[in-house]
Design an enzyme around this catalytic site. Sequence first.
Site, PDB file in Angstrom:
ATOM      1  N   CYS A 251       0.831  -1.196   0.000  1.00 46.80           N
ATOM      2  CA  CYS A 251       0.000   0.000   0.000  1.00 46.80           C
ATOM      3  C   CYS A 251       0.872   1.254   0.000  1.00 46.80           C
ATOM      4  O   CYS A 251       1.862   1.340   0.733  1.00 46.80           O
ATOM      5  CB  CYS A 251      -0.903   0.002   1.225  1.00 46.80           C
ATOM      6  N   CYS A 277      -4.270 -13.470 -17.323  1.00 46.58           N
ATOM      7  CA  CYS A 277      -4.819 -14.322 -18.388  1.00 46.58           C
ATOM      8  C   CYS A 277      -4.836 -15.799 -18.018  1.00 46.58           C
ATOM      9  O   CYS A 277      -5.759 -16.525 -18.410  1.00 46.58           O
ATOM     10  CB  CYS A 277      -4.072 -14.094 -19.697  1.00 46.58           C
ATOM     11  N   HIS A 304       0.671 -16.437 -23.395  1.00 47.91           N
ATOM     12  CA  HIS A 304      -0.756 -16.154 -23.254  1.00 47.91           C
ATOM     13  C   HIS A 304      -1.473 -17.497 -23.236  1.00 47.91           C
ATOM     14  O   HIS A 304      -0.890 -18.525 -23.616  1.00 47.91           O
ATOM     15  CB  HIS A 304      -1.264 -15.280 -24.408  1.00 47.91           C
ATOM     16  N   ASP A 321     -11.480 -15.811 -26.241  1.00 38.08           N
ATOM     17  CA  ASP A 321     -10.581 -15.166 -25.282  1.00 38.08           C
ATOM     18  C   ASP A 321     -11.427 -14.455 -24.230  1.00 38.08           C
ATOM     19  O   ASP A 321     -11.989 -13.395 -24.490  1.00 38.08           O
ATOM     20  CB  ASP A 321      -9.667 -14.158 -25.985  1.00 38.08           C
TER      21      ASP A 321
END
Length: 633
Positions: A251, A277, A304, A321
């Site tokens: 933070c 992903c 990916h 996707d």
Amino acid sequence: MEPTDDIVSTLVKENSKEDFLSASGILIKFADNILTNPHEPKYRKIRIGNPAVQSKLLNFVGAMECLFIMGFEEAEDGEHLTLSDDKSLQPLRNVRDGLMREQTKIQTPQQHQEIPQGARQRLLPNLSPARSFQMPSETNFAARIGDGMRRVLRYEDPNVQEKARQAIPVDKLLSEAESSFKAAQAKGESTSDQRDFLLLGLLKWFKFTFFKWVDTLPCSQCGGATQHNGSLQPTTEDLRWGAGRVEAHMCKVCHINTRFPRYTNAEKLLETRRGRCGEWADCFTLCCRALGFEARFVMDWTDHVWTEVYSNSKSRWLHCDPCENICDKPLLYESGWGKKLTYAIAVSKDEVQDVSWRYSANHREMLSRRTLCREPWLRRTIHSLWRKQIATLPQERQKELWTRLLCELSDFICVKSSDENLPGRSTGSLAWRQARGELGHGTAAQVSADVCASNNAGFVFTPTERERESEIMHVVYNCSTDRYLRKSSADEILSGWEKCVFGCKHVFRKEELDWKMAYLARTEGSSEAEITWKFDLNGTDLRIGKMELKAQTTVFENGKVSWKICGEDACFTPAAASLQDFMTFDLKGSKMLTVTAVLQHGKGGNAWQHTQLFRQALSETDSYPFYIKLMLN
């Protein structure tokens, strides 16, 4: 059991003997380099993209966890693991010694007949079918395929599928799919069946309602913005759900770390509903299986992952996707994102296939980049695994899969056109996408997710016969149910906020499942959004006299919502606060009207949430935060 013993035991039990020896060999090498050269910085830094890491560690259960137990942490650049100088080397020494003990046990003659078998391993075929000479990279390649094959078996657990169905609004998606299918049939536009529309609905729901992209998490204590702060040691519970990596997000205000375990188990992701992903594709593929779709998990060697779903109406696999809410656009990555693809391997419970050719419009160029393994070896390996996978299936199913295989291989021969204008990547922070080179050829504004661009923008309200007779047009919208009600036309219902929009840019509907609220907002990463509704009386003898308008908005920080109401001869710009309740406008006989909202400003990484239209509780199904009533004459 100590953490060191626990993780070494996991590496032994959850992998085959060959996989354990491969992974432990490179882990011991990393450890020995540091212990022999404790003051040499280069040995304390490991590139995650290193082929050895990618193939021998990332793909084996427990391997990356060993590095974290040793003391390695993820660097701020997100591309390396580092062991700082102030860390004790004793944990590293303990892991190395434990691995060496296990290697000795496995390699003694009396142990040769005992190959440790995890629950997942028992379900798998031999993952090294080509036992003649193999390049090291080919062995690693087969290991990664094996990891994918283990992953998809998790989707087949009936209890996990039922858990997924409990999270999915199945009845709502089925109803919307039926309506969309019938509408397409009526227009003579559809070559799809109702299941295809259900898939599109599932994809949209998953993207805009269910799952959340994570760049950094809000602070768990004060809710403030955070920044990457290396890695934390995974707990036993983290490891149980496959989270060998735990990111620390510190933070900026209270300086505490919020933990972000990178789970690789789709069942757990049904609860957390967030990630990047890998998590998105993992959980979405499970949801597809839960609804009875045949689905593949697709692993891309250029970092990916996505899903393929088989369409019975089209007799082929559809690229899906979930991160992008895009279906059947296989050239998205090469032509849109600008990726230099090499290998894309799809795995399901029944088969495995090299689907790289579907995702490229330049096979020759892609082939020149495929250097990790020999093409004949890859063809033999894939086909051997494929045949072993289907060998246990009923004859009728085998015949079906053989027919599909022939059609798919024939399809791969035909190189697809890349003429379509496809977008760059929209998920992830702009800086992250720029660093990966996935913005494509457009600007940041052009690649921001824009739901209207692919839906029904261009809708215009024109008076029905009933409205001409009553000389009233009355439309309201409920964000909770995401439905318009055309009260002046026999209470006609139109589902989907975008269905009645004339134009919009960077707008989507958000459901907060934790707070149980719904609203329209800017797409994440966009600096401004706009949405317009249009009424047109041309072609009739009517004109607009007065209009009643209510448009409730919610803003946070310095967020701003501006409204503009335009007739033919004049425009009004009422303050957003004045539209929280009904306000009347004199349109003075206009034939046309547009109502436009512009959403701007906000602070920090969540600025997109600081301007909200029509926010209401999901339980508020009978109230209407957006209300337009036109008195005609």
